[in-house]
Design a protein around this motif. Structure first.
Motif, PDB file in Angstrom:
ATOM      1  N   TYR A  67       0.827  -1.206   0.000  1.00  0.00           N
ATOM      2  CA  TYR A  67       0.000   0.000   0.000  1.00  0.00           C
ATOM      3  C   TYR A  67       0.863   1.259   0.000  1.00  0.00           C
ATOM      4  N   PRO A  68       0.392   2.319  -0.643  1.00  0.00           N
ATOM      5  CA  PRO A  68       1.036   3.622  -0.454  1.00  0.00           C
ATOM      6  C   PRO A  68       0.710   4.148   0.941  1.00  0.00           C
ATOM      7  N   ALA A  69       1.519   5.078   1.427  1.00  0.00           N
ATOM      8  CA  ALA A  69       1.360   5.548   2.810  1.00  0.00           C
ATOM      9  C   ALA A  69       1.550   7.049   2.888  1.00  0.00           C
ATOM     10  N   ILE A  70       0.927   7.657   3.901  1.00  0.00           N
ATOM     11  CA  ILE A  70       0.974   9.114   4.072  1.00  0.00           C
ATOM     12  C   ILE A  70       1.136   9.466   5.544  1.00  0.00           C
ATOM     13  N   THR A  71       2.087  10.333   5.853  1.00  0.00           N
ATOM     14  CA  THR A  71       2.195  10.916   7.195  1.00  0.00           C
ATOM     15  C   THR A  71       1.296  12.140   7.267  1.00  0.00           C
ATOM     16  N   VAL A  72       0.632  12.344   8.398  1.00  0.00           N
ATOM     17  CA  VAL A  72      -0.252  13.498   8.585  1.00  0.00           C
ATOM     18  C   VAL A  72       0.167  14.227   9.858  1.00  0.00           C
ATOM     19  N   PRO A 141       7.557   1.331   0.964  1.00  0.00           N
ATOM     20  CA  PRO A 141       8.362   2.504   1.331  1.00  0.00           C
ATOM     21  C   PRO A 141       8.718   3.394   0.148  1.00  0.00           C
ATOM     22  N   ASP A 142       8.533   2.887  -1.077  1.00  0.00           N
ATOM     23  CA  ASP A 142       8.806   3.695  -2.264  1.00  0.00           C
ATOM     24  C   ASP A 142       7.589   4.479  -2.717  1.00  0.00           C
ATOM     25  N   ARG A 143       6.497   4.353  -1.957  1.00  0.00           N
ATOM     26  CA  ARG A 143       5.263   5.087  -2.297  1.00  0.00           C
ATOM     27  C   ARG A 143       4.760   5.819  -1.047  1.00  0.00           C
ATOM     28  N   MET A 144       5.629   6.639  -0.485  1.00  0.00           N
ATOM     29  CA  MET A 144       5.291   7.375   0.727  1.00  0.00           C
ATOM     30  C   MET A 144       5.168   8.870   0.416  1.00  0.00           C
ATOM     31  N   ALA A 145       4.161   9.489   1.000  1.00  0.00           N
ATOM     32  CA  ALA A 145       3.920  10.922   0.818  1.00  0.00           C
ATOM     33  C   ALA A 145       3.675  11.566   2.167  1.00  0.00           C
ATOM     34  N   ALA A 146       3.580  12.890   2.172  1.00  0.00           N
ATOM     35  CA  ALA A 146       3.398  13.634   3.417  1.00  0.00           C
ATOM     36  C   ALA A 146       2.264  14.639   3.263  1.00  0.00           C
ATOM     37  N   ALA A 160      10.270  17.747   4.210  1.00  0.00           N
ATOM     38  CA  ALA A 160      10.364  17.280   2.828  1.00  0.00           C
ATOM     39  C   ALA A 160      11.541  17.892   2.077  1.00  0.00           C
ATOM     40  N   LYS A 161      12.124  18.961   2.606  1.00  0.00           N
ATOM     41  CA  LYS A 161      13.315  19.536   1.967  1.00  0.00           C
ATOM     42  C   LYS A 161      14.452  18.525   1.909  1.00  0.00           C
ATOM     43  N   SER A 162      14.565  17.686   2.932  1.00  0.00           N
ATOM     44  CA  SER A 162      15.698  16.766   3.008  1.00  0.00           C
ATOM     45  C   SER A 162      15.305  15.296   2.979  1.00  0.00           C
ATOM     46  N   ASP A 163      14.089  14.959   3.381  1.00  0.00           N
ATOM     47  CA  ASP A 163      13.682  13.561   3.507  1.00  0.00           C
ATOM     48  C   ASP A 163      13.124  13.064   2.176  1.00  0.00           C
ATOM     49  N   LYS A 164      13.953  12.386   1.420  1.00  0.00           N
ATOM     50  CA  LYS A 164      13.576  11.956   0.083  1.00  0.00           C
ATOM     51  C   LYS A 164      12.745  10.673   0.076  1.00  0.00           C
ATOM     52  N   ARG A 165      12.359  10.205   1.254  1.00  0.00           N
ATOM     53  CA  ARG A 165      11.372   9.134   1.303  1.00  0.00           C
ATOM     54  C   ARG A 165      10.012   9.632   0.847  1.00  0.00           C
ATOM     55  N   PHE A 166       9.790  10.942   0.954  1.00  0.00           N
ATOM     56  CA  PHE A 166       8.508  11.518   0.557  1.00  0.00           C
ATOM     57  C   PHE A 166       8.526  11.811  -0.938  1.00  0.00           C
ATOM     58  N   TYR A 336      -2.439  12.573  -4.824  1.00  0.00           N
ATOM     59  CA  TYR A 336      -1.662  11.426  -4.390  1.00  0.00           C
ATOM     60  C   TYR A 336      -1.796  10.259  -5.377  1.00  0.00           C
ATOM     61  N   ALA A 337      -2.952  10.090  -5.992  1.00  0.00           N
ATOM     62  CA  ALA A 337      -3.117   9.012  -6.974  1.00  0.00           C
ATOM     63  C   ALA A 337      -2.161   9.205  -8.152  1.00  0.00           C
ATOM     64  N   ARG A 338      -1.913  10.440  -8.488  1.00  0.00           N
ATOM     65  CA  ARG A 338      -1.027  10.754  -9.621  1.00  0.00           C
ATOM     66  C   ARG A 338       0.446  10.677  -9.253  1.00  0.00           C
ATOM     67  N   THR A 339       0.768  10.917  -7.976  1.00  0.00           N
ATOM     68  CA  THR A 339       2.181  11.104  -7.618  1.00  0.00           C
ATOM     69  C   THR A 339       2.807   9.954  -6.822  1.00  0.00           C
ATOM     70  N   VAL A 340       1.980   9.154  -6.119  1.00  0.00           N
ATOM     71  CA  VAL A 340       2.539   8.026  -5.378  1.00  0.00           C
ATOM     72  C   VAL A 340       1.799   6.723  -5.699  1.00  0.00           C
TER      73      VAL A 340
END
Length: 340
Positions: A67-72, A141-146, A160-166, A336-340
Protein backbone atom coordinates in the motif's frame (compact mmCIF):
# COMPACT_ATOMS: atom_id res chain seq x y z
CA UNK A 1 -20.34 39.00 18.63
CA UNK A 2 -21.61 37.13 21.66
CA UNK A 3 -20.40 33.83 23.04
CA UNK A 4 -23.63 32.25 21.81
CA UNK A 5 -22.91 33.45 18.28
CA UNK A 6 -19.41 32.02 18.46
CA UNK A 7 -20.72 28.58 19.36
CA UNK A 8 -23.50 28.72 16.77
CA UNK A 9 -20.92 29.30 14.04
CA UNK A 10 -18.65 26.52 15.31
CA UNK A 11 -20.94 23.51 15.03
CA UNK A 12 -21.73 20.78 17.57
CA UNK A 13 -19.48 19.87 20.49
CA UNK A 14 -17.59 16.57 20.25
CA UNK A 15 -16.73 14.94 23.59
CA UNK A 16 -13.59 12.80 23.48
CA UNK A 17 -15.02 10.66 26.30
CA UNK A 18 -17.75 9.44 23.97
CA UNK A 19 -15.25 7.73 21.67
CA UNK A 20 -13.11 4.78 22.76
CA UNK A 21 -10.18 6.16 20.75
CA UNK A 22 -10.66 9.71 22.07
CA UNK A 23 -11.46 11.03 18.59
CA UNK A 24 -13.23 14.37 18.40
CA UNK A 25 -13.43 14.92 14.66
CA UNK A 26 -16.55 14.52 12.55
CA UNK A 27 -17.61 10.97 11.52
CA UNK A 28 -14.91 9.17 13.53
CA UNK A 29 -14.28 5.46 13.83
CA UNK A 30 -16.09 4.22 16.92
CA UNK A 31 -14.94 0.60 16.72
CA UNK A 32 -12.80 -1.51 14.43
CA UNK A 33 -14.96 -3.59 12.14
CA UNK A 34 -13.82 -6.23 9.62
CA UNK A 35 -13.83 -4.98 6.04
CA UNK A 36 -13.70 -1.29 7.03
CA UNK A 37 -11.04 1.29 7.74
CA UNK A 38 -9.46 0.37 11.09
CA UNK A 39 -7.46 2.41 13.58
CA UNK A 40 -4.36 1.00 15.29
CA UNK A 41 -3.04 2.90 18.35
CA UNK A 42 0.75 2.55 18.38
CA UNK A 43 3.72 3.96 20.27
CA UNK A 44 7.39 4.16 19.42
CA UNK A 45 10.55 5.83 20.67
CA UNK A 46 12.02 8.95 19.06
CA UNK A 47 14.93 10.88 20.58
CA UNK A 48 14.40 8.86 23.76
CA UNK A 49 10.74 9.90 24.07
CA UNK A 50 7.62 7.77 23.74
CA UNK A 51 5.56 9.00 20.79
CA UNK A 52 1.87 8.07 20.67
CA UNK A 53 0.16 7.73 17.31
CA UNK A 54 -2.75 6.25 15.40
CA UNK A 55 -2.21 4.26 12.22
CA UNK A 56 -5.21 3.92 9.89
CA UNK A 57 -5.45 0.97 7.51
CA UNK A 58 -7.74 0.71 4.47
CA UNK A 59 -10.84 -1.45 4.23
CA UNK A 60 -9.86 -5.07 3.65
CA UNK A 61 -6.30 -4.37 4.77
CA UNK A 62 -3.95 -7.30 4.11
CA UNK A 63 -0.54 -7.05 5.83
CA UNK A 64 0.94 -9.13 3.04
CA UNK A 65 -0.14 -6.70 0.32
CA UNK A 66 1.51 -3.42 -0.73
CA UNK A 67 0.00 0.00 0.00
CA UNK A 68 1.04 3.62 -0.45
CA UNK A 69 1.36 5.55 2.81
CA UNK A 70 0.97 9.11 4.07
CA UNK A 71 2.20 10.92 7.20
CA UNK A 72 -0.25 13.50 8.58
CA UNK A 73 1.16 16.24 10.84
CA UNK A 74 -1.25 18.04 13.15
CA UNK A 75 -1.65 21.82 13.61
CA UNK A 76 0.06 23.89 16.28
CA UNK A 77 -1.67 23.16 19.57
CA UNK A 78 -3.52 20.26 18.00
CA UNK A 79 -3.53 16.52 18.59
CA UNK A 80 -3.95 13.41 16.47
CA UNK A 81 -7.59 13.10 17.59
CA UNK A 82 -8.64 16.31 15.85
CA UNK A 83 -8.38 17.35 12.19
CA UNK A 84 -5.19 15.38 11.52
CA UNK A 85 -7.04 12.20 12.41
CA UNK A 86 -9.99 13.16 10.26
CA UNK A 87 -7.83 13.59 7.17
CA UNK A 88 -5.86 10.45 8.01
CA UNK A 89 -9.07 8.42 8.28
CA UNK A 90 -10.48 9.81 5.04
CA UNK A 91 -7.26 9.11 3.15
CA UNK A 92 -7.27 5.55 4.49
CA UNK A 93 -10.70 5.23 2.89
CA UNK A 94 -8.94 5.91 -0.42
CA UNK A 95 -6.53 3.00 0.04
CA UNK A 96 -3.61 4.59 1.91
CA UNK A 97 -2.02 3.50 5.17
CA UNK A 98 -1.80 6.72 7.16
CA UNK A 99 -0.38 7.86 10.47
CA UNK A 100 -1.30 10.78 12.73
CA UNK A 101 1.03 11.19 15.72
CA UNK A 102 1.10 13.56 18.65
CA UNK A 103 4.18 15.74 18.45
CA UNK A 104 6.79 15.20 21.14
CA UNK A 105 6.09 17.36 24.22
CA UNK A 106 2.46 17.61 23.12
CA UNK A 107 -0.77 15.61 23.25
CA UNK A 108 -0.22 12.12 24.69
CA UNK A 109 3.44 11.90 23.66
CA UNK A 110 6.24 12.27 26.20
CA UNK A 111 8.49 15.27 26.71
CA UNK A 112 9.04 18.01 29.28
CA UNK A 113 8.40 20.89 29.52
CA UNK A 114 4.95 20.34 28.10
CA UNK A 115 3.93 22.32 25.02
CA UNK A 116 7.49 22.83 23.85
CA UNK A 117 7.19 23.80 20.18
CA UNK A 118 10.58 23.89 18.49
CA UNK A 119 11.07 23.49 14.73
CA UNK A 120 13.75 20.82 15.02
CA UNK A 121 11.55 18.62 17.21
CA UNK A 122 8.41 19.13 15.12
CA UNK A 123 10.31 18.39 11.92
CA UNK A 124 11.95 15.29 13.36
CA UNK A 125 8.51 14.11 14.51
CA UNK A 126 7.60 13.89 10.82
CA UNK A 127 10.77 11.94 10.01
CA UNK A 128 9.76 9.67 12.92
CA UNK A 129 6.32 9.04 11.42
CA UNK A 130 8.04 8.04 8.19
CA UNK A 131 10.29 5.69 10.20
CA UNK A 132 7.24 3.99 11.68
CA UNK A 133 5.41 3.69 8.37
CA UNK A 134 8.53 2.31 6.72
CA UNK A 135 8.37 -0.72 9.01
CA UNK A 136 4.58 -1.10 9.18
CA UNK A 137 3.30 -4.30 7.53
CA UNK A 138 2.04 -3.67 4.03
CA UNK A 139 3.58 -0.24 3.47
CA UNK A 140 5.48 0.24 0.22
CA UNK A 141 8.36 2.50 1.33
CA UNK A 142 8.81 3.69 -2.26
CA UNK A 143 5.26 5.09 -2.30
CA UNK A 144 5.29 7.38 0.73
CA UNK A 145 3.92 10.92 0.82
CA UNK A 146 3.40 13.63 3.42
CA UNK A 147 0.53 15.88 4.47
CA UNK A 148 0.70 18.69 7.02
CA UNK A 149 -2.07 20.89 8.39
CA UNK A 150 -1.54 24.44 9.71
CA UNK A 151 1.72 24.47 11.69
CA UNK A 152 2.16 20.83 10.75
CA UNK A 153 2.13 22.03 7.16
CA UNK A 154 5.08 24.34 7.69
CA UNK A 155 7.00 21.61 9.49
CA UNK A 156 6.09 19.11 6.76
CA UNK A 157 7.57 21.42 4.14
CA UNK A 158 10.72 21.58 6.25
CA UNK A 159 10.89 17.79 6.55
CA UNK A 160 10.36 17.28 2.83
CA UNK A 161 13.32 19.54 1.97
CA UNK A 162 15.70 16.77 3.01
CA UNK A 163 13.68 13.56 3.51
CA UNK A 164 13.58 11.96 0.08
CA UNK A 165 11.37 9.13 1.30
CA UNK A 166 8.51 11.52 0.56
CA UNK A 167 7.60 11.29 -3.13
CA UNK A 168 4.96 14.02 -2.85
CA UNK A 169 4.06 16.64 -0.25
CA UNK A 170 0.84 18.54 0.45
CA UNK A 171 -0.33 21.08 3.01
CA UNK A 172 -3.70 22.38 4.17
CA UNK A 173 -3.91 25.91 5.58
CA UNK A 174 -0.12 26.00 5.90
CA UNK A 175 1.10 28.09 8.85
CA UNK A 176 4.69 29.31 8.86
CA UNK A 177 5.26 29.21 12.62
CA UNK A 178 8.62 30.95 12.51
CA UNK A 179 7.40 33.92 10.49
CA UNK A 180 4.32 34.43 12.64
CA UNK A 181 6.10 34.08 16.00
CA UNK A 182 8.73 36.51 14.74
CA UNK A 183 6.65 39.06 12.85
CA UNK A 184 3.12 38.54 14.15
CA UNK A 185 0.11 37.52 12.06
CA UNK A 186 0.25 39.22 8.67
CA UNK A 187 3.54 40.78 9.78
CA UNK A 188 1.62 43.04 12.15
CA UNK A 189 4.06 43.02 15.10
CA UNK A 190 7.46 43.83 13.59
CA UNK A 191 8.13 46.42 16.28
CA UNK A 192 7.95 43.81 19.07
CA UNK A 193 10.56 41.35 17.77
CA UNK A 194 13.37 42.37 20.11
CA UNK A 195 11.04 42.48 23.11
CA UNK A 196 9.89 38.93 22.40
CA UNK A 197 13.48 37.75 22.07
CA UNK A 198 14.27 39.35 25.44
CA UNK A 199 11.34 37.50 27.03
CA UNK A 200 12.39 34.22 25.43
CA UNK A 201 15.97 34.63 26.63
CA UNK A 202 14.80 35.33 30.18
CA UNK A 203 12.51 32.30 30.06
CA UNK A 204 15.36 30.07 28.90
CA UNK A 205 17.61 31.33 31.70
CA UNK A 206 14.85 30.74 34.25
CA UNK A 207 14.34 27.15 33.05
CA UNK A 208 18.09 26.52 33.15
CA UNK A 209 18.23 27.63 36.76
CA UNK A 210 15.42 25.27 37.77
CA UNK A 211 12.77 27.97 37.90
CA UNK A 212 9.26 28.08 36.51
CA UNK A 213 8.45 27.34 32.89
CA UNK A 214 6.97 30.42 31.27
CA UNK A 215 4.44 30.18 28.47
CA UNK A 216 3.42 32.30 25.52
CA UNK A 217 -0.07 32.17 24.09
CA UNK A 218 -3.35 32.37 25.94
CA UNK A 219 -4.56 29.44 28.00
CA UNK A 220 -8.02 30.52 29.07
CA UNK A 221 -10.19 33.21 27.49
CA UNK A 222 -13.80 34.17 28.01
CA UNK A 223 -16.19 34.15 25.06
CA UNK A 224 -16.01 37.94 25.00
CA UNK A 225 -12.21 37.86 24.85
CA UNK A 226 -12.34 35.29 22.06
CA UNK A 227 -14.76 37.45 20.09
CA UNK A 228 -12.40 40.43 20.50
CA UNK A 229 -9.43 38.66 18.87
CA UNK A 230 -8.23 40.60 15.81
CA UNK A 231 -7.94 37.65 13.40
CA UNK A 232 -10.48 34.96 12.41
CA UNK A 233 -7.77 32.32 12.85
CA UNK A 234 -7.56 33.04 16.56
CA UNK A 235 -11.29 33.58 17.13
CA UNK A 236 -12.24 30.34 15.42
CA UNK A 237 -9.19 28.50 16.73
CA UNK A 238 -9.99 29.12 20.38
CA UNK A 239 -13.50 27.78 19.88
CA UNK A 240 -12.31 24.74 17.92
CA UNK A 241 -9.57 23.72 20.36
CA UNK A 242 -11.28 24.61 23.63
CA UNK A 243 -14.96 24.04 23.01
CA UNK A 244 -16.20 22.08 20.00
CA UNK A 245 -13.19 19.77 19.45
CA UNK A 246 -11.40 19.92 22.80
CA UNK A 247 -9.34 16.95 23.93
CA UNK A 248 -6.48 16.31 26.39
CA UNK A 249 -3.20 17.91 25.44
CA UNK A 250 -4.68 20.40 23.00
CA UNK A 251 -3.72 23.97 23.87
CA UNK A 252 -2.81 27.36 22.40
CA UNK A 253 0.13 27.60 24.81
CA UNK A 254 3.78 26.99 23.99
CA UNK A 255 6.89 27.51 26.08
CA UNK A 256 8.24 31.03 25.91
CA UNK A 257 11.74 29.62 25.49
CA UNK A 258 10.62 27.97 22.24
CA UNK A 259 10.72 31.43 20.68
CA UNK A 260 14.52 31.32 20.72
CA UNK A 261 14.26 28.61 18.07
CA UNK A 262 11.05 29.65 16.36
CA UNK A 263 12.02 33.25 15.71
CA UNK A 264 15.24 32.35 13.92
CA UNK A 265 13.51 29.79 11.67
CA UNK A 266 11.32 30.03 8.60
CA UNK A 267 9.41 27.24 6.83
CA UNK A 268 10.25 28.73 3.43
CA UNK A 269 14.03 28.93 3.87
CA UNK A 270 15.71 26.73 1.22
CA UNK A 271 12.31 25.61 -0.02
CA UNK A 272 13.93 25.03 -3.41
CA UNK A 273 15.24 21.76 -1.97
CA UNK A 274 11.79 20.24 -2.47
CA UNK A 275 12.00 18.62 -5.89
CA UNK A 276 8.87 16.45 -5.74
CA UNK A 277 5.24 17.30 -6.57
CA UNK A 278 3.86 19.93 -4.19
CA UNK A 279 0.24 20.80 -3.45
CA UNK A 280 -0.73 23.70 -1.20
CA UNK A 281 -4.40 23.94 -0.20
CA UNK A 282 -5.76 27.07 1.48
CA UNK A 283 -9.05 28.82 2.11
CA UNK A 284 -9.63 31.70 -0.28
CA UNK A 285 -10.72 33.90 2.64
CA UNK A 286 -8.16 32.65 5.17
CA UNK A 287 -6.06 35.26 6.94
CA UNK A 288 -3.18 32.79 6.62
CA UNK A 289 -3.40 32.39 2.85
CA UNK A 290 -0.42 34.68 2.32
CA UNK A 291 1.85 32.00 3.79
CA UNK A 292 0.85 29.47 1.12
CA UNK A 293 1.22 32.15 -1.57
CA UNK A 294 4.75 32.84 -0.31
CA UNK A 295 5.67 29.15 -0.19
CA UNK A 296 4.44 28.56 -3.73
CA UNK A 297 6.64 31.33 -5.11
CA UNK A 298 9.72 30.04 -3.25
CA UNK A 299 9.31 26.38 -4.20
CA UNK A 300 11.48 26.75 -7.28
CA UNK A 301 12.89 23.21 -7.14
CA UNK A 302 9.78 21.64 -8.66
CA UNK A 303 7.66 22.51 -11.67
CA UNK A 304 4.89 20.25 -10.41
CA UNK A 305 3.35 22.62 -7.88
CA UNK A 306 -0.07 24.13 -7.29
CA UNK A 307 -2.00 26.34 -4.90
CA UNK A 308 -5.58 25.05 -4.69
CA UNK A 309 -8.08 27.42 -3.09
CA UNK A 310 -11.16 26.36 -1.17
CA UNK A 311 -13.55 29.10 -2.17
CA UNK A 312 -15.09 30.93 0.78
CA UNK A 313 -13.14 29.08 3.47
CA UNK A 314 -11.38 30.55 6.48
CA UNK A 315 -8.39 28.76 8.02
CA UNK A 316 -10.08 26.76 10.83
CA UNK A 317 -13.06 25.95 8.63
CA UNK A 318 -10.84 23.65 6.54
CA UNK A 319 -10.60 21.43 9.64
CA UNK A 320 -14.23 20.60 10.16
CA UNK A 321 -16.77 22.03 7.70
CA UNK A 322 -17.83 19.21 5.39
CA UNK A 323 -17.89 21.13 2.11
CA UNK A 324 -14.32 22.33 2.59
CA UNK A 325 -12.96 19.04 3.95
CA UNK A 326 -14.61 17.14 1.10
CA UNK A 327 -13.20 19.54 -1.49
CA UNK A 328 -9.71 19.33 0.02
CA UNK A 329 -9.87 15.53 0.10
CA UNK A 330 -11.05 15.38 -3.47
CA UNK A 331 -8.00 17.36 -4.54
CA UNK A 332 -5.66 15.35 -2.28
CA UNK A 333 -6.98 12.05 -3.62
CA UNK A 334 -6.35 13.18 -7.20
CA UNK A 335 -2.87 14.49 -6.26
CA UNK A 336 -1.66 11.43 -4.39
CA UNK A 337 -3.12 9.01 -6.97
CA UNK A 338 -1.03 10.75 -9.62
CA UNK A 339 2.18 11.10 -7.62
CA UNK A 340 2.54 8.03 -5.38
Amino acid sequence: MSGIDIMADAGPVHDYRDNQFGLVYEYPITENEPGKVNIHPVSYTLRGLKIVANVYTPAGYDPGSSYPAITVAHPNGGTKEQTAGRYAQRLAEQGYITIAADAAYQGHSEGEPRSTDKPYFRTDDIHGMADLLGTFPGVDPDRMAALGICGGGGYTLNAAKSDKRFKAVATISMFNSGRVRRNGMQDSALDSIQDKLDQASEARALEASGGEVRYAGDADLTDEQIAAQPFPLYREGYVYYWKTHACPGSTFKYTMSSLLDLMTWDATDQLELIDVPLLLIAGSEADTRYMSDDALSKATGTDDKELFLLEGAQHIQTYWIDQYVDAALGKLTEFYARTV
